[in-house]
Design a protein around this motif. Structure first.
Motif, PDB file in Angstrom:
ATOM      1  N   VAL A 229     -12.475 -22.478  51.660  1.00  0.00           N
ATOM      2  CA  VAL A 229     -11.100 -21.662  51.695  1.00  0.00           C
ATOM      3  C   VAL A 229     -11.011 -20.760  50.140  1.00  0.00           C
ATOM      4  CG1 VAL A 229      -8.638 -21.856  51.492  1.00  0.00           C
ATOM      5  CG2 VAL A 229     -10.055 -23.293  52.926  1.00  0.00           C
ATOM      6  N   ILE A 230     -11.354 -21.420  49.194  1.00  0.00           N
ATOM      7  CA  ILE A 230     -11.416 -20.449  47.843  1.00  0.00           C
ATOM      8  C   ILE A 230     -12.297 -19.134  48.139  1.00  0.00           C
ATOM      9  CG2 ILE A 230     -12.285 -20.574  45.538  1.00  0.00           C
ATOM     10  CD1 ILE A 230     -11.330 -23.439  45.253  1.00  0.00           C
ATOM     11  N   LYS A 231     -13.391 -19.399  48.697  1.00  0.00           N
ATOM     12  CA  LYS A 231     -14.400 -18.261  49.049  1.00  0.00           C
ATOM     13  C   LYS A 231     -13.721 -17.341  49.810  1.00  0.00           C
ATOM     14  CE  LYS A 231     -18.840 -20.465  48.001  1.00  0.00           C
ATOM     15  NZ  LYS A 231     -20.256 -21.144  48.623  1.00  0.00           N
ATOM     16  N   ILE A 290       4.203 -31.756  51.938  1.00  0.00           N
ATOM     17  CA  ILE A 290       4.389 -31.487  50.559  1.00  0.00           C
ATOM     18  C   ILE A 290       4.204 -30.250  49.962  1.00  0.00           C
ATOM     19  CG2 ILE A 290       4.713 -32.344  48.247  1.00  0.00           C
ATOM     20  CD1 ILE A 290       4.762 -35.169  49.251  1.00  0.00           C
ATOM     21  N   SER A 291       2.764 -29.919  50.152  1.00  0.00           N
ATOM     22  CA  SER A 291       2.138 -28.665  49.831  1.00  0.00           C
ATOM     23  C   SER A 291       2.699 -27.538  50.576  1.00  0.00           C
ATOM     24  CB  SER A 291       0.559 -28.681  49.797  1.00  0.00           C
ATOM     25  OG  SER A 291       0.410 -28.936  51.162  1.00  0.00           O
ATOM     26  N   THR A 292       2.877 -27.517  51.749  1.00  0.00           N
ATOM     27  CA  THR A 292       3.519 -26.508  52.606  1.00  0.00           C
ATOM     28  C   THR A 292       4.835 -26.254  51.999  1.00  0.00           C
ATOM     29  OG1 THR A 292       2.278 -27.387  54.426  1.00  0.00           O
ATOM     30  CG2 THR A 292       3.902 -25.520  54.811  1.00  0.00           C
ATOM     31  N   ILE A 293       5.795 -27.108  51.663  1.00  0.00           N
ATOM     32  CA  ILE A 293       7.106 -26.891  51.537  1.00  0.00           C
ATOM     33  C   ILE A 293       7.104 -26.101  49.979  1.00  0.00           C
ATOM     34  CG2 ILE A 293       9.280 -28.075  50.535  1.00  0.00           C
ATOM     35  CD1 ILE A 293       8.795 -30.118  52.764  1.00  0.00           C
ATOM     36  N   ASP A 294       6.223 -26.670  49.000  1.00  0.00           N
ATOM     37  CA  ASP A 294       6.036 -26.203  47.717  1.00  0.00           C
ATOM     38  C   ASP A 294       5.485 -24.466  47.795  1.00  0.00           C
ATOM     39  OD1 ASP A 294       6.938 -28.580  46.716  1.00  0.00           O
ATOM     40  OD2 ASP A 294       4.790 -29.236  46.074  1.00  0.00           O
ATOM     41  N   THR A 295       4.544 -24.498  48.692  1.00  0.00           N
ATOM     42  CA  THR A 295       4.355 -23.077  48.849  1.00  0.00           C
ATOM     43  C   THR A 295       5.197 -22.119  49.367  1.00  0.00           C
ATOM     44  OG1 THR A 295       2.015 -23.883  49.083  1.00  0.00           O
ATOM     45  CG2 THR A 295       2.405 -21.563  49.813  1.00  0.00           C
ATOM     46  N   MET A 296       5.991 -22.537  50.349  1.00  0.00           N
ATOM     47  CA  MET A 296       6.968 -21.832  50.965  1.00  0.00           C
ATOM     48  C   MET A 296       8.101 -21.621  49.992  1.00  0.00           C
ATOM     49  SD  MET A 296       8.930 -22.572  54.720  1.00  0.00           S
ATOM     50  CE  MET A 296       9.786 -24.058  53.753  1.00  0.00           C
ATOM     51  N   GLU A 297       8.308 -22.467  49.167  1.00  0.00           N
ATOM     52  CA  GLU A 297       9.588 -22.347  48.242  1.00  0.00           C
ATOM     53  C   GLU A 297       9.052 -21.226  47.180  1.00  0.00           C
ATOM     54  OE1 GLU A 297      12.631 -23.322  48.126  1.00  0.00           O
ATOM     55  OE2 GLU A 297      12.335 -24.394  50.005  1.00  0.00           O
ATOM     56  N   ARG A 298       7.615 -21.203  46.577  1.00  0.00           N
ATOM     57  CA  ARG A 298       7.069 -20.326  45.839  1.00  0.00           C
ATOM     58  C   ARG A 298       7.081 -18.872  46.366  1.00  0.00           C
ATOM     59  NH1 ARG A 298       2.784 -22.398  45.236  1.00  0.00           N
ATOM     60  NH2 ARG A 298       1.436 -21.273  46.340  1.00  0.00           N
ATOM     61  N   LEU A 299       6.966 -18.776  47.572  1.00  0.00           N
ATOM     62  CA  LEU A 299       6.682 -17.619  48.182  1.00  0.00           C
ATOM     63  C   LEU A 299       8.307 -16.837  48.314  1.00  0.00           C
ATOM     64  CD1 LEU A 299       4.297 -18.078  51.058  1.00  0.00           C
ATOM     65  CD2 LEU A 299       3.938 -16.784  48.970  1.00  0.00           C
ATOM     66  N   LYS A 300       9.185 -17.662  48.642  1.00  0.00           N
ATOM     67  CA  LYS A 300      10.642 -17.283  48.812  1.00  0.00           C
ATOM     68  C   LYS A 300      11.041 -16.737  47.509  1.00  0.00           C
ATOM     69  CE  LYS A 300      12.009 -20.114  52.636  1.00  0.00           C
ATOM     70  NZ  LYS A 300      12.995 -20.981  53.140  1.00  0.00           N
ATOM     71  N   ASN A 301      10.893 -17.591  46.312  1.00  0.00           N
ATOM     72  CA  ASN A 301      11.154 -17.218  45.005  1.00  0.00           C
ATOM     73  C   ASN A 301      10.459 -15.862  44.444  1.00  0.00           C
ATOM     74  OD1 ASN A 301      12.796 -19.455  44.777  1.00  0.00           O
ATOM     75  ND2 ASN A 301      11.067 -20.766  43.675  1.00  0.00           N
ATOM     76  N   GLU A 342      -2.897 -23.112  52.045  1.00  0.00           N
ATOM     77  CA  GLU A 342      -4.257 -24.047  52.509  1.00  0.00           C
ATOM     78  C   GLU A 342      -4.924 -24.670  51.207  1.00  0.00           C
ATOM     79  OE1 GLU A 342      -7.919 -24.859  55.520  1.00  0.00           O
ATOM     80  OE2 GLU A 342      -6.805 -22.856  55.463  1.00  0.00           O
ATOM     81  N   ILE A 343      -5.146 -23.834  50.274  1.00  0.00           N
ATOM     82  CA  ILE A 343      -5.653 -24.070  49.003  1.00  0.00           C
ATOM     83  C   ILE A 343      -4.930 -25.122  48.264  1.00  0.00           C
ATOM     84  CG2 ILE A 343      -6.322 -23.518  46.742  1.00  0.00           C
ATOM     85  CD1 ILE A 343      -7.477 -20.914  48.097  1.00  0.00           C
ATOM     86  N   ALA A 344      -3.604 -24.719  48.187  1.00  0.00           N
ATOM     87  CA  ALA A 344      -2.723 -26.058  47.447  1.00  0.00           C
ATOM     88  C   ALA A 344      -2.827 -27.233  48.237  1.00  0.00           C
ATOM     89  CB  ALA A 344      -1.384 -25.361  47.670  1.00  0.00           C
ATOM     90  N   LEU A 346      -5.112 -28.298  50.320  1.00  0.00           N
ATOM     91  CA  LEU A 346      -6.442 -29.258  50.093  1.00  0.00           C
ATOM     92  C   LEU A 346      -6.470 -29.606  48.613  1.00  0.00           C
ATOM     93  CD1 LEU A 346      -8.882 -26.594  51.891  1.00  0.00           C
ATOM     94  CD2 LEU A 346      -7.968 -29.048  52.658  1.00  0.00           C
ATOM     95  N   GLU A 347      -5.925 -28.850  47.616  1.00  0.00           N
ATOM     96  CA  GLU A 347      -6.043 -29.233  46.362  1.00  0.00           C
ATOM     97  C   GLU A 347      -5.188 -30.921  46.073  1.00  0.00           C
ATOM     98  OE1 GLU A 347      -4.479 -26.469  43.970  1.00  0.00           O
ATOM     99  OE2 GLU A 347      -6.349 -25.378  43.739  1.00  0.00           O
ATOM    100  N   VAL A 348      -4.025 -30.907  46.796  1.00  0.00           N
ATOM    101  CA  VAL A 348      -3.242 -32.091  46.710  1.00  0.00           C
ATOM    102  C   VAL A 348      -4.238 -33.176  47.511  1.00  0.00           C
ATOM    103  CG1 VAL A 348      -1.297 -33.342  47.608  1.00  0.00           C
ATOM    104  CG2 VAL A 348      -1.216 -31.055  46.554  1.00  0.00           C
ATOM    105  N   ARG A 349      -4.947 -32.748  48.701  1.00  0.00           N
ATOM    106  CA  ARG A 349      -5.390 -34.059  49.431  1.00  0.00           C
ATOM    107  C   ARG A 349      -6.554 -34.165  48.437  1.00  0.00           C
ATOM    108  NH1 ARG A 349      -6.310 -31.203  55.002  1.00  0.00           N
ATOM    109  NH2 ARG A 349      -7.898 -32.649  55.394  1.00  0.00           N
ATOM    110  N   LEU A 350      -7.443 -33.238  47.908  1.00  0.00           N
ATOM    111  CA  LEU A 350      -8.523 -33.801  47.221  1.00  0.00           C
ATOM    112  C   LEU A 350      -8.103 -34.779  45.985  1.00  0.00           C
ATOM    113  CD1 LEU A 350     -11.468 -33.321  46.495  1.00  0.00           C
ATOM    114  CD2 LEU A 350     -10.775 -31.231  45.026  1.00  0.00           C
TER     115      LEU A 350
END
Length: 529
Positions: A229-231, A290-301, A342-344, A346-350
């Protein structure tokens, strides 16, 4: 052969020379034996026939449900032990024979006499008909003895079955109570162990090593997915840097169509759609949610801050039309947002996978021991529980079998011929005994004559003399009998033959008139007394 015949001739001549002792011995034994045979008391035999029905109608119906007792084997065992000492004593008490017993020695003689005179015959696999017989000088006593043994035979067979069932039932109840206590102890040990080792016991994922292997595999897959995903994100950024963002104005678009238009709106909508899909399968505590909610809040902000900044720099933007954006650039931006989300995730899952692997690696010595102890406790519990359930099933079968026996349909005794008083004596076989006495008297006389001839041997031939002295015999002189001696010899021979013939005549008279002679002898006995 000639020597054997000569030896036999020598023996016969020796016996003939001792013929008078032989005759006297034969007469004495025959007369004494015949008197004894005639004075033997009459024997009356009484018998009874019983049929033992071991085929019950309930047996095929209860097969597999109740315990099937070996009825035929029990009956066979009872027939073998019918004449045991306790049963003999019981029969003596039932017939009042023990009233005439004064000590143990007399009791032993009485029991031995009963055992010698009672008989049980018949049985077998094909015919379950038994004949019980007994003989005695008293016909009524013979009937009582047969009836008593018949009663013992029936009652003992039924009583032994009920006794065995009661003993088996009592034993099973004791074992059930014991296994019930052991089962409670095993359950308590298992419960305490689970409470003490919460989080260390194997779950649905398998044992410790299976969980560790699965966690390591999940960590490797997450790392590989994150690298991919990073690539992809870097590739999207490179493509966006080469693409123009705006291509003109949109005269028809209104910035306030439900809110200020912004390029991040598509990404936010995509994240909201992804969140709805995740909530259908997971809870809000799941790492992807959790990661999806965090990403969505960050995009809204980010969207709100950019819009605020645009309005602050150019207030006319709020009442004007926005720039018409490049659709390819807009799609690349959406893909970039998805990749970042997805990176966010996967980082949490990792991070979670690393923590899980580290936790399992730290428990490399503890968890296997806990699993082994857990298996041992479960094995002990399963064994105790299995035995307990089997005992419960056996108790139900035993109770059903006991009820079947109580119904009286197990073994049925049917008396075919009851015991009765004999009207005619069945023994003793006096003709046979009289003949045996005659043969015994003649045999004893011959044996006595032969014994006397061997005590004082004589030489009847020159061969026997030569063999005995080992000297040559020059000749022999024949005996010359005088007329008087010849007459005397003839008279002695005639007397001997007549006495022998008289013995045979007496035998025939006794054989034919034994009943009258028995009466005369009994009268003489009464007179003597």
């Amino acid at each position: 052969m000639q020597e054997i015949l000569g030896q036999i001739y020598t023996y016969l001549r020796g016996i003939w020379r001792r013929r008078w002792p032989m005759l006297l011995m034969a007469w004495f034994i025959c007369l004494a034996g015949w008197v004894y045979v005639l004075t033997m008391p009459d024997e009356y035999s009484s018998s009874a026939k019983v049929y033992v029905d071991t085929q019950s109608v309930l047996q095929p119906l209860l097969r597999g449900l109740a315990i099937q007792s070996g009825v035929a084997q029990e009956v066979d065992l009872m027939t073998r032990t019918l004449f045991s000492r306790p049963n003999l004593e019981k029969a003596a008490r039932m017939t009042d024979l023990d009233l005439n017993v004064n000590n143990d020695r007399e009791m032993d003689r009485l029991l031995n006499s009963l055992a010698d005179r009672v008989r049980l015959s018949g049985g077998g696999r094909q015919r379950n008909i038994y004949t019980l017989s007994f003989y005695d000088s008293d016909p009524e006593l013979a009937k009582k003895v047969v009836q008593s043994f018949l009663t013992i035979f029936v009652e003992s067979s039924l009583g032994s079955n009920r006794k065995d069932s009661d003993v088996a039932q009592k034993f099973i109840d004791e074992q059930i109570r014991e296994y019930e206590a052991r089962l409670v102890e095993a359950e308590d040990r298992l419960k305490e162990f689970k409470q003490k080792n919460v989080g260390l016991m194997p779950g649905s994922g398998g044992d410790y090593f299976s969980q560790l292997k699965a966690a390591q595999s999940q960590l490797i897959l997450t790392q590989e997915r994150l690298t991919e995903v990073i690539k992809r994100r870097e590739e999207i950024k490179n493509q966006m840097s080469e693409e123009d963002q705006n291509i003109g104005l949109s005269p028809s678009a209104n910035i306030f169509s439900g809110g200020l238009a912004h390029p991040l709106d598509g990404r936010i909508a995509e994240m909201e759609k992804r969140l709805d899909e995740l909530l259908l399968n997971y809870t809000q505590r799941h790492p992807d949610v959790i990661s999806t909610i965090d990403t969505m809040e960050r995009l809204k902000n980010q969207r709100q801050s950019e819009l605020d900044q645009a309005i602050e720099d150019n207030p006319e933007v709020a009442n004007s039309s926005p720039l018409l954006q490049n659709p390819v650039y807009q799609q690349q931006k959406i893909s970039l947002g998805q990749a970042e989300a997805e990176i966010a995730s996967l980082e949490v899952r990792l991070e979670k996978a690393k923590q899980n692997v580290e936790r399992l690696e730290q428990l490399v010595d503890t968890v296997p021991a806990v699993e082994a102890e857990m298996k041992r406790l479960n094995r002990d519990y399963s064994i105790v529980k299995g035995n307990y359930e089997q005992l419960l099933n056996r108790r139900e079968s035993a109770q059903m079998a006991q009820k079947a026996e109580a119904s009286g349909d197990g073994v049925q005794f049917k008396v075919i011929e009851p015991a009765r008083i004999a009207l005619e004596p069945s023994g003793p076989n006096r003709p046979l005994f009289l003949s045996i006495v005659l043969l015994a008297g003649i045999g004893a006389g011959v044996a006595m004559a032969f014994f006397l001839s061997q005590l004082k041997q004589t030489f009847d031939t020159r061969v026997s003399l030569r063999e005995a002295l080992d000297l040559p015999v020059l000749g022999s002189i024949a005996m010359e009998w005088s007329p008087a001696q010849r007459l005397k010899l003839r008279i002695e021979t005639a007397v001997f033959l007549s006495m022998g013939f008289s013995l045979l005549v007496i035998y025939l008279v006794v054989l034919l008139m034994q009943e009258r002679l028995r009466g005369i002898i009994s009268q003489l006995g009464v007179l003597v007394v």
